[in-house]
Design an enzyme around this catalytic site. Sequence first.
Site, PDB file in Angstrom:
ATOM      1  N   LYS A 179       0.838  -1.209   0.000  1.00  0.00           N
ATOM      2  CA  LYS A 179       0.000   0.000   0.000  1.00  0.00           C
ATOM      3  C   LYS A 179       0.874   1.260   0.000  1.00  0.00           C
ATOM      4  O   LYS A 179       0.644   2.177  -0.785  1.00  0.00           O
ATOM      5  CB  LYS A 179      -0.928  -0.032   1.219  1.00  0.00           C
ATOM      6  CG  LYS A 179      -1.884   1.123   1.326  1.00  0.00           C
ATOM      7  CD  LYS A 179      -3.086   0.769   2.178  1.00  0.00           C
ATOM      8  CE  LYS A 179      -2.820   0.822   3.660  1.00  0.00           C
ATOM      9  NZ  LYS A 179      -2.592   2.185   4.207  1.00  0.00           N
ATOM     10  N   SER A 180       1.870   1.301   0.872  1.00  0.00           N
ATOM     11  CA  SER A 180       2.718   2.501   0.968  1.00  0.00           C
ATOM     12  C   SER A 180       3.428   2.776  -0.358  1.00  0.00           C
ATOM     13  O   SER A 180       3.515   3.926  -0.812  1.00  0.00           O
ATOM     14  CB  SER A 180       3.782   2.306   2.056  1.00  0.00           C
ATOM     15  OG  SER A 180       3.183   2.237   3.310  1.00  0.00           O
ATOM     16  N   GLY A 223      -5.077   7.948   5.399  1.00  0.00           N
ATOM     17  CA  GLY A 223      -4.173   8.874   6.079  1.00  0.00           C
ATOM     18  C   GLY A 223      -2.928   9.155   5.255  1.00  0.00           C
ATOM     19  O   GLY A 223      -2.423  10.278   5.232  1.00  0.00           O
ATOM     20  N   ARG A 274      -8.607  12.178  12.708  1.00  0.00           N
ATOM     21  CA  ARG A 274      -7.169  11.888  12.871  1.00  0.00           C
ATOM     22  C   ARG A 274      -6.348  13.182  12.890  1.00  0.00           C
ATOM     23  O   ARG A 274      -6.669  14.138  12.186  1.00  0.00           O
ATOM     24  CB  ARG A 274      -6.704  10.931  11.761  1.00  0.00           C
ATOM     25  CG  ARG A 274      -7.436   9.593  11.890  1.00  0.00           C
ATOM     26  CD  ARG A 274      -7.012   8.595  10.872  1.00  0.00           C
ATOM     27  NE  ARG A 274      -5.624   8.178  11.056  1.00  0.00           N
ATOM     28  CZ  ARG A 274      -4.980   7.361  10.224  1.00  0.00           C
ATOM     29  NH1 ARG A 274      -5.602   6.896   9.147  1.00  0.00           N
ATOM     30  NH2 ARG A 274      -3.734   7.026  10.453  1.00  0.00           N
ATOM     31  N   GLN A 304       4.574   9.166   7.416  1.00  0.00           N
ATOM     32  CA  GLN A 304       3.677  10.065   6.671  1.00  0.00           C
ATOM     33  C   GLN A 304       4.109  11.511   6.841  1.00  0.00           C
ATOM     34  O   GLN A 304       4.135  12.275   5.870  1.00  0.00           O
ATOM     35  CB  GLN A 304       2.232   9.872   7.144  1.00  0.00           C
ATOM     36  CG  GLN A 304       1.690   8.495   6.780  1.00  0.00           C
ATOM     37  CD  GLN A 304       0.279   8.257   7.281  1.00  0.00           C
ATOM     38  OE1 GLN A 304      -0.290   9.075   7.998  1.00  0.00           O
ATOM     39  NE2 GLN A 304      -0.287   7.129   6.900  1.00  0.00           N
ATOM     40  N   ASP A 359       1.683  -1.231  11.875  1.00  0.00           N
ATOM     41  CA  ASP A 359       0.384  -1.681  11.362  1.00  0.00           C
ATOM     42  C   ASP A 359       0.095  -3.151  11.690  1.00  0.00           C
ATOM     43  O   ASP A 359      -1.030  -3.618  11.507  1.00  0.00           O
ATOM     44  CB  ASP A 359       0.325  -1.488   9.840  1.00  0.00           C
ATOM     45  CG  ASP A 359       0.298  -0.010   9.473  1.00  0.00           C
ATOM     46  OD1 ASP A 359      -0.062   0.827  10.328  1.00  0.00           O
ATOM     47  OD2 ASP A 359       0.658   0.313   8.318  1.00  0.00           O
TER      48      ASP A 359
END
Length: 425
Positions: free
Chosen positions: A21-22, A93, A121, A168, A314
């Site tokens: 995903k990242s 996010g 968030r 992030q 995660d």
Amino acid sequence: MRKYVYPKKSLSGIITVPGDKSISHRAVMFGAIAEGITEITGFLTGNDCMSTIECFKKLGINIEINNDTVKVYGKGLSGLTKPKDTLDVGNSGTTIRLISGILAAQPFSCEITGDSSIQKRPMNRVIEPLSLMGAKMKGLNKDNFAPLRIDGTKLKAIEYVLPVASAQVKSAILLASLFADDITTIVEPIASRNHTEIMLNYFGADIKNKNGKIISSPVKQLYGKTVSVPSDISSAAFFIVAGLIVPNSHIIIKNVGINETRTGIIDSLKLMGGNIQIINKKDKIGEPTADIEVKTSNLHSITLEGAIIPRMIDEIPVFAVAALFANGTTIVKNAEELKVKESNRIATITEELRKMGAEIKETDDGMIIQGNSKLHGAEVESHNDHRIAMSLAIAALNAENETIINNAECVSISFPSFYDYIEKF
Ligand code: S3P
């Protein structure tokens, strides 16, 4: 959707889980601001990465999707155009925080929002450094929360010490630094995932890491590239744990990204006595991959704390599931960041696993998990958090009788076909 999950007597097979995903998010974002075409294979078509694609389409980028191959027609560092309406990141996010770093440098203003979880968030973590660089950024309803309005401008370089280990936030500043007037320095107290540094350099940026000090020079241009996305270790983690705790199991998961900023889950489970082998190591443009072989194991408890936490942030909900079947009491500390994920994951995983008979206690910065559990099936809630739904499904494989997961469809955020994998075993 209500999902029924049944216990399994054993699990065996060779599987490939979806793309990281990242890395998928980053390939689209960097491709959009590079010159020329970026072709991405193995792209994760989960909802979060599709939100990134939709945002960049609204910013004037042409993006073609063909199964898991994505072509991004980059327009260069100054090629984005003002969107006609509010950008919507859905549940992601990574999208809202990283894109903020790019939008901070644009010669236009825009608004960006997301779903009810995103609106809760914390965004001050990106608002603060990007404001120091000169951008005007604020919450439209509440100061530090989405929806956000970002007034882009010419950016100043900064020296910034990250208050939390967050890839992030680091990535938002690094993206902004490409457009800044001088060299930006970021000090990272504990290392977080470094996909941005690796991929931006591959696209032509100049980012160095000197003992935790990340130094980024502004660039004139990035260049479109081909990106082959490895399978996501965060998705593989569910089957690593399943293979360890379900009796008589033997699973091989192919072509998984094993960047060492992400492999805390493997290190911690091995410390607990997990039989996990890393085989067929390869390198994909700076991102190492391997096949992961897992066999049922007698696990014992550990204390999980310190620098390993960001390397498996995660995976901690599914790590808790593994700890339930270990000998002894496992303690998780220094994991307060879990409280500001898609749900408060310390609260949600403990609450739901307790419904299945687990002895697990929430603490201020983690949890205390009693091992040697005998779980029973129960009706549980996902809290609309993909990783909570999947962790509960893995626990259900080793519980007595069926488990019902409510709002189970949220797995489509990162692993749309997750339940098919469980059923096929
Ligand atoms: C991510 C960083 C992590 C992680 C998230 C993806 C990224 O968040 O939890 O799922 O792609 O940079 P934080 O930066 O908030 O730790």
